[in-house]
Design an enzyme around this catalytic site. Structure first.
Site, PDB file in Angstrom:
ATOM      1  N   GLU A  59      43.343  51.697  28.602  1.00 52.34           N
ATOM      2  CA  GLU A  59      42.221  50.769  28.410  1.00 52.34           C
ATOM      3  C   GLU A  59      41.214  50.818  29.551  1.00 52.34           C
ATOM      4  O   GLU A  59      40.033  50.571  29.331  1.00 52.34           O
ATOM      5  CB  GLU A  59      42.747  49.341  28.234  1.00 52.34           C
ATOM      6  CG  GLU A  59      43.492  49.176  26.910  1.00 52.34           C
ATOM      7  CD  GLU A  59      43.905  47.750  26.636  1.00 52.34           C
ATOM      8  OE1 GLU A  59      43.861  46.924  27.581  1.00 52.34           O
ATOM      9  OE2 GLU A  59      44.278  47.474  25.485  1.00 52.34           O
ATOM     10  N   VAL A  60      41.699  51.056  30.763  1.00 50.65           N
ATOM     11  CA  VAL A  60      40.789  51.058  31.917  1.00 50.65           C
ATOM     12  C   VAL A  60      40.505  52.511  32.307  1.00 50.65           C
ATOM     13  O   VAL A  60      41.432  53.267  32.623  1.00 50.65           O
ATOM     14  CB  VAL A  60      41.391  50.284  33.108  1.00 50.65           C
ATOM     15  CG1 VAL A  60      40.429  50.315  34.293  1.00 50.65           C
ATOM     16  CG2 VAL A  60      41.707  48.849  32.714  1.00 50.65           C
TER      17      VAL A  60
ATOM     18  N   HIS B 294      51.117  52.900  36.545  1.00 49.87           N
ATOM     19  CA  HIS B 294      51.873  51.643  36.484  1.00 49.87           C
ATOM     20  C   HIS B 294      53.221  51.894  37.151  1.00 49.87           C
ATOM     21  O   HIS B 294      53.882  52.898  36.874  1.00 49.87           O
ATOM     22  CB  HIS B 294      52.148  51.232  35.037  1.00 49.87           C
ATOM     23  CG  HIS B 294      50.942  50.944  34.212  1.00 49.87           C
ATOM     24  ND1 HIS B 294      50.535  49.668  33.892  1.00 49.87           N
ATOM     25  CD2 HIS B 294      50.052  51.773  33.605  1.00 49.87           C
ATOM     26  CE1 HIS B 294      49.454  49.723  33.114  1.00 49.87           C
ATOM     27  NE2 HIS B 294      49.145  50.986  32.930  1.00 49.87           N
TER      28      HIS B 294
ATOM     29  N   ASP C 130      49.468  44.010  38.736  1.00 42.77           N
ATOM     30  CA  ASP C 130      48.828  43.940  37.423  1.00 42.77           C
ATOM     31  C   ASP C 130      48.585  42.475  37.072  1.00 42.77           C
ATOM     32  O   ASP C 130      49.412  41.604  37.323  1.00 42.77           O
ATOM     33  CB  ASP C 130      49.717  44.601  36.367  1.00 42.77           C
ATOM     34  CG  ASP C 130      48.969  44.887  35.083  1.00 42.77           C
ATOM     35  OD1 ASP C 130      48.705  46.070  34.798  1.00 42.77           O
ATOM     36  OD2 ASP C 130      48.642  43.923  34.349  1.00 42.77           O
ATOM     37  N   ILE C 131      47.435  42.214  36.466  1.00 44.22           N
ATOM     38  CA  ILE C 131      47.064  40.836  36.138  1.00 44.22           C
ATOM     39  C   ILE C 131      47.932  40.267  35.014  1.00 44.22           C
ATOM     40  O   ILE C 131      48.098  39.045  34.912  1.00 44.22           O
ATOM     41  CB  ILE C 131      45.558  40.771  35.788  1.00 44.22           C
ATOM     42  CG1 ILE C 131      45.012  39.375  35.991  1.00 44.22           C
ATOM     43  CG2 ILE C 131      45.269  41.286  34.392  1.00 44.22           C
ATOM     44  CD1 ILE C 131      43.486  39.299  36.006  1.00 44.22           C
TER      45      ILE C 131
ATOM     46  N   HIS D 209      45.150  55.186  36.757  1.00 40.97           N
ATOM     47  CA  HIS D 209      46.083  54.253  37.382  1.00 40.97           C
ATOM     48  C   HIS D 209      47.494  54.611  36.961  1.00 40.97           C
ATOM     49  O   HIS D 209      47.740  54.987  35.819  1.00 40.97           O
ATOM     50  CB  HIS D 209      45.773  52.796  37.027  1.00 40.97           C
ATOM     51  CG  HIS D 209      45.537  52.551  35.566  1.00 40.97           C
ATOM     52  ND1 HIS D 209      44.370  52.924  34.943  1.00 40.97           N
ATOM     53  CD2 HIS D 209      46.308  51.983  34.622  1.00 40.97           C
ATOM     54  CE1 HIS D 209      44.433  52.588  33.659  1.00 40.97           C
ATOM     55  NE2 HIS D 209      45.601  52.027  33.429  1.00 40.97           N
TER      56      HIS D 209
ATOM     57  N   ASN E 256      48.957  56.093  31.437  1.00 42.01           N
ATOM     58  CA  ASN E 256      48.337  56.324  30.135  1.00 42.01           C
ATOM     59  C   ASN E 256      47.115  57.214  30.315  1.00 42.01           C
ATOM     60  O   ASN E 256      46.380  57.081  31.297  1.00 42.01           O
ATOM     61  CB  ASN E 256      47.936  54.994  29.500  1.00 42.01           C
ATOM     62  CG  ASN E 256      49.143  54.188  29.049  1.00 42.01           C
ATOM     63  OD1 ASN E 256      50.072  54.733  28.477  1.00 42.01           O
ATOM     64  ND2 ASN E 256      49.127  52.889  29.312  1.00 42.01           N
TER      65      ASN E 256
HETATM   66  P1  5GP Z   1      46.186  50.772  30.664  1.00 41.62           P
HETATM   67  O1  5GP Z   1      46.427  50.221  29.290  1.00 41.62           O
HETATM   68  O2  5GP Z   1      44.767  51.200  30.852  1.00 41.62           O
HETATM   69  O3  5GP Z   1      47.184  51.811  31.063  1.00 41.62           O
HETATM   70  O4  5GP Z   1      46.486  49.582  31.659  1.00 41.62           O
HETATM   71  C1  5GP Z   1      45.507  48.737  32.188  1.00 41.62           C
HETATM   72  C2  5GP Z   1      46.222  47.643  32.958  1.00 41.62           C
HETATM   73  O5  5GP Z   1      45.261  47.001  33.770  1.00 41.62           O
HETATM   74  C3  5GP Z   1      46.864  46.575  32.076  1.00 41.62           C
HETATM   75  O6  5GP Z   1      48.254  46.496  32.364  1.00 41.62           O
HETATM   76  C4  5GP Z   1      46.116  45.306  32.450  1.00 41.62           C
HETATM   77  O7  5GP Z   1      46.930  44.162  32.456  1.00 41.62           O
HETATM   78  C5  5GP Z   1      45.567  45.630  33.828  1.00 41.62           C
HETATM   79  N1  5GP Z   1      44.329  44.946  34.174  1.00 41.62           N
HETATM   80  C6  5GP Z   1      43.215  44.860  33.388  1.00 41.62           C
HETATM   81  N2  5GP Z   1      42.256  44.181  34.033  1.00 41.62           N
HETATM   82  C7  5GP Z   1      42.763  43.845  35.247  1.00 41.62           C
HETATM   83  C8  5GP Z   1      42.226  43.139  36.360  1.00 41.62           C
HETATM   84  O8  5GP Z   1      41.082  42.675  36.380  1.00 41.62           O
HETATM   85  N3  5GP Z   1      43.037  42.985  37.446  1.00 41.62           N
HETATM   86  C9  5GP Z   1      44.315  43.494  37.468  1.00 41.62           C
HETATM   87  N4  5GP Z   1      45.019  43.290  38.586  1.00 41.62           N
HETATM   88  N5  5GP Z   1      44.857  44.164  36.440  1.00 41.62           N
HETATM   89  C10 5GP Z   1      44.071  44.339  35.329  1.00 41.62           C
END
Ligand code: 5GP
Length: 125
Positions: free
Chosen positions: A105-106, A112, A39-40, A110, A97
Site C-alpha cells: 500500500e505504501v 515488516h 507500525d501504526i 519497507h 510486499n
Molecule cells: P504494506 O501493505 O504497504 O506492506 O504495509 C504498509 C504498512 O504501513 C501497514 O502495516 C500500515 O499499518 C503501515 N502504516 C501506514 N501508514 C502509517 C503511518 O502513518 N505510520 C506508521 N507508523 N505506519 C503506517
C-alpha cells in the site's frame, strides 16, 4: 489500494513524509541508511517497519538501483533492529510486499518485522 510496482517514486508518500519529519513516527532506530519505527496498526506484539532512507518504491526498485552501500546498510539495519528488540532467540518474521498481488500500500520500500508470539502459517488466506 495496492500500488503499481512500476510507478515512479512519489515524494508525497507517507513514509517519505515520515523521513522528512513532516509527520510523527515512533522511531526505534535510525542510521545513515535506514529508519525503523512501529507500525501504526500492529499485527503482532512486535511490528516494526524498517525503511531505507533512499527513494525506492519497492524491493524490486531497491535491488536493481540502490548502491552496494545502501543495500548493505539497509540489510544490516534490519538485522540490528531484530537483535535490539530481543527477537532473535524467540524468532521473528520478515515480510516485504512488492506491488499489486502482494497488497503493498505504501510506495516506499519497507520491511515488516514481526515477533513477540508464535506467528503461525507463513501466508494468510
Ligand atoms: P504494506 O501493505 O504497504 O506492506 O504495509 C504498509 C504498512 O504501513 C501497514 O502495516 C500500515 O499499518 C503501515 N502504516 C501506514 N501508514 C502509517 C503511518 O502513518 N505510520 C506508521 N507508523 N505506519 C503506517
Amino acid at each position: 489500494m495496492a500500488i503499481d510496482a512500476t510507478q515512479p517514486y512519489d515524494e508525497s508518500n507517507i513514509f517519505a513524509r515520515i523521513l522528512r519529519g513532516e509527520i510523527p513516527a515512533k522511531a526505534v532506530y535510525e542510521d545513515a541508511h535506514a529508519l525503523a519505527f512501529h507500525d501504526i496498526h500492529p499485527q503482532a506484539p512486535v511490528h516494526i517497519l524498517v525503511i531505507p532512507k533512499g527513494s525506492y518504491v519497492s524491493w524490486d526498485d531497491f535491488s536493481e538501483h540502490a548502491s552496494e552501500a545502501e543495500i548493505a546498510g539497509f540489510v544490516r539495519a534490519v538485522g540490528h533492529v531484530a537483535r535490539e528488540n530481543g527477537l532473535v532467540a524467540p524468532g521473528y518474521r520478515l515480510l516485504a510486499n512488492a506491488g499489486g498481488h502482494s497488497g503493498q500500500e505504501v510506495p516506499h520500500l519497507h520491511v515488516h518485522l514481526f515477533g513477540g508470539r508464535p506467528l503461525g502459517p507463513m501466508l494468510g488466506r
